[in-house]
Motif scaffolding. Sequence first.
Motif, mmCIF file in Angstrom:
data_model
loop_
_atom_site.group_PDB
_atom_site.id
_atom_site.type_symbol
_atom_site.label_atom_id
_atom_site.label_comp_id
_atom_site.label_asym_id
_atom_site.label_seq_id
_atom_site.Cartn_x
_atom_site.Cartn_y
_atom_site.Cartn_z
ATOM 1 N N GLY A 388 0.767 -1.232 0.000
ATOM 2 C CA GLY A 388 0.000 0.000 0.000
ATOM 3 C C GLY A 388 0.799 1.283 0.000
ATOM 4 N N ALA A 389 2.146 1.203 0.067
ATOM 5 C CA ALA A 389 2.988 2.403 0.106
ATOM 6 C C ALA A 389 3.839 2.471 -1.157
ATOM 7 N N TYR A 390 3.913 3.668 -1.753
ATOM 8 C CA TYR A 390 4.649 3.862 -3.011
ATOM 9 C C TYR A 390 5.694 4.956 -2.846
ATOM 10 N N SER A 391 6.818 4.767 -3.507
ATOM 11 C CA SER A 391 7.893 5.754 -3.443
ATOM 12 C C SER A 391 8.637 5.790 -4.764
ATOM 13 N N LEU A 392 9.522 6.769 -4.878
ATOM 14 C CA LEU A 392 10.327 6.942 -6.088
ATOM 15 C C LEU A 392 11.782 6.986 -5.684
ATOM 16 N N LEU A 393 12.522 5.932 -6.026
ATOM 17 C CA LEU A 393 13.972 5.912 -5.832
ATOM 18 C C LEU A 393 14.602 6.756 -6.936
ATOM 19 N N LEU A 394 15.477 7.690 -6.581
ATOM 20 C CA LEU A 394 16.063 8.534 -7.613
ATOM 21 C C LEU A 394 17.396 9.094 -7.155
ATOM 22 N N VAL A 443 13.311 17.982 -10.227
ATOM 23 C CA VAL A 443 11.951 17.985 -10.774
ATOM 24 C C VAL A 443 11.150 16.817 -10.214
ATOM 25 N N LEU A 444 11.706 15.627 -10.291
ATOM 26 C CA LEU A 444 10.992 14.449 -9.801
ATOM 27 C C LEU A 444 10.767 14.525 -8.291
ATOM 28 N N TYR A 445 11.765 15.005 -7.576
ATOM 29 C CA TYR A 445 11.623 15.147 -6.122
ATOM 30 C C TYR A 445 10.439 16.056 -5.797
ATOM 31 N N GLU A 446 10.362 17.210 -6.451
ATOM 32 C CA GLU A 446 9.298 18.164 -6.161
ATOM 33 C C GLU A 446 7.947 17.656 -6.630
ATOM 34 N N ALA A 447 7.911 16.925 -7.755
ATOM 35 C CA ALA A 447 6.638 16.413 -8.270
ATOM 36 C C ALA A 447 6.001 15.415 -7.315
ATOM 37 N N CYS A 448 6.822 14.716 -6.533
ATOM 38 C CA CYS A 448 6.285 13.694 -5.623
ATOM 39 C C CYS A 448 5.262 14.265 -4.652
ATOM 40 N N LYS A 449 5.437 15.524 -4.215
ATOM 41 C CA LYS A 449 4.520 16.098 -3.229
ATOM 42 C C LYS A 449 3.119 16.276 -3.789
ATOM 43 N N TYR A 450 3.018 16.394 -5.124
ATOM 44 C CA TYR A 450 1.719 16.615 -5.758
ATOM 45 C C TYR A 450 0.999 15.312 -6.124
ATOM 46 N N ILE A 453 3.412 10.357 -3.550
ATOM 47 C CA ILE A 453 4.409 9.306 -3.335
ATOM 48 C C ILE A 453 5.612 9.911 -2.621
ATOM 49 N N THR A 454 6.437 9.055 -2.044
ATOM 50 C CA THR A 454 7.571 9.509 -1.241
ATOM 51 C C THR A 454 8.847 9.515 -2.071
ATOM 52 N N PRO A 455 9.548 10.652 -2.172
ATOM 53 C CA PRO A 455 10.841 10.643 -2.860
ATOM 54 C C PRO A 455 11.898 9.964 -1.989
ATOM 55 N N ASP A 456 12.738 9.144 -2.607
ATOM 56 C CA ASP A 456 13.750 8.375 -1.881
ATOM 57 C C ASP A 456 15.086 8.594 -2.590
ATOM 58 N N LEU A 457 15.875 9.524 -2.068
ATOM 59 C CA LEU A 457 17.118 9.944 -2.723
ATOM 60 C C LEU A 457 18.267 9.018 -2.327
#
Length: 472
Positions: A388-394, A443-450, A453-457
């Motif tokens: 149920g939890a989604y994030s973006l590794l980047l 860009v991707l980091y900031e887009a996550c808030k909208y 999903i959670t940005p994962d740097l």
Amino acid sequence: MDRVVLGMAPTRRSIFSAPDAVKYADLTRKRLKELNVEFVDIDDIAVDGLLHDEQDRIKIAEKFKTAGVDGLFFPHGNFGTEYEVARLAKELNIPVLLWGPRDERPDENGIRLRDSQCGLFATGKVLRRFRVPFTYLCNCRLEDPEFERGIRNFLAVCNVVKTFRNIRILQMGPRPFDFWSTMCNEGELLEKFNIQLAPVPLPELTGELKKAKEEKTKVQEVMAYCREHFEIQIKDEELENVAALKIAVRSLADKYGCNAGAIQCWNALQGELGIMPCAANSLLNDEGFPVVCETDIHGAVTALMCEAAGMGENRTFFADWTVRHPDNENGELLQHCGLWPLSCLAGKEKEPCRPSIGYPLAFDHPGAVESEAKHGDLTLCRFDGDNGAYSLLLGNAKGVNGPYTKGTYLWVEVKNLKRLEAKIVEGPYIHHCVGIHQNVVPVLYEACKYIGITPDLYDDNEEDVRAFIRGE
């Protein structure tokens, strides 16, 4: 470049200088035009061209909806009317950029005309009360380089959000049985993000391919393009199937209104067609229609996000994290059978790229592109989730020299491979990622808030990324 349109709603508050607010609104309009930023204005609604009246706000909301703006820009010419900003932002539910020009020195009598910065503090608080996410570009002058950088970064953020909210993926076949790692929750993706799948069985795909071969013209055009740009190391009838498959996927994508694809690339397809789909996927990827392997739906989502972050300037490539570099402690091999787009691949020195279409590493069937990719600076990312939890590794990487290997490949170096490796294994990620020859991390980091999903740097540099966004 992709098209993004802003809704421009400069604002003021009555107790500060109205003429100065009008002056700075007009200067901001002029600067946006100099930067070739497309925007919808409110100067035909508000008498002074500024947002501070409720009845005007209602009309502005309707105008912006009708125009289909992708983001809202609220320059604070003076303190601003924070509740009107928040009401408009809440109703439209699109990305928001707050900014105000730096205030002048108080005059000889100690009078201040605008107090723009103070108003931004107020607006930020009210937006939080309304639970409206927003992007903040710190107080600066219109001519400052951080203003242009902030505007362009925000346009790309809007593009990611617009793309993410309109994803429909052509799913060609179920995932291969052995790839449990690429399973996804179709219902949850729809419920959480409006990500839609258009599943088609492989017989529907092969049926479309047969139609393309019978029509001949488009297939022959694709074959001619392949002969011009690739070294062909497969038989004519196999190349014909590559071309027909490319036409078939594009046809089904148009039929079902899809903007990306995910294919069960092995092994049922080989029994039907006798080829790997990699080269056909490569051709589609180069046209801006991402297609990923092994029915990796999350991988297709990643590719769409990444290309949108780059404003369509560069194509992405879909890769495996594969093996560690034999000599570089922070080096890693990115590789896949052969679906990377031509525009990502490396030619010989002073010569255009001319990769081959031949056989992949682990399969006996033809139809895979083979070439090293370009070096240079990269962004690598992966949208994924479980439970149920989604994030973006980047994060960032750079291409480096390394041993030859089969398929489409690139050796890369990252800041700390062990930290990255642990993140991938510990999840929610898998061995797939998407790369682009462009730095789109902010860009991707900031887009996550909208998009929720959670940005994962993986570079552990969150404060540096946030500093870039706010204009440092």
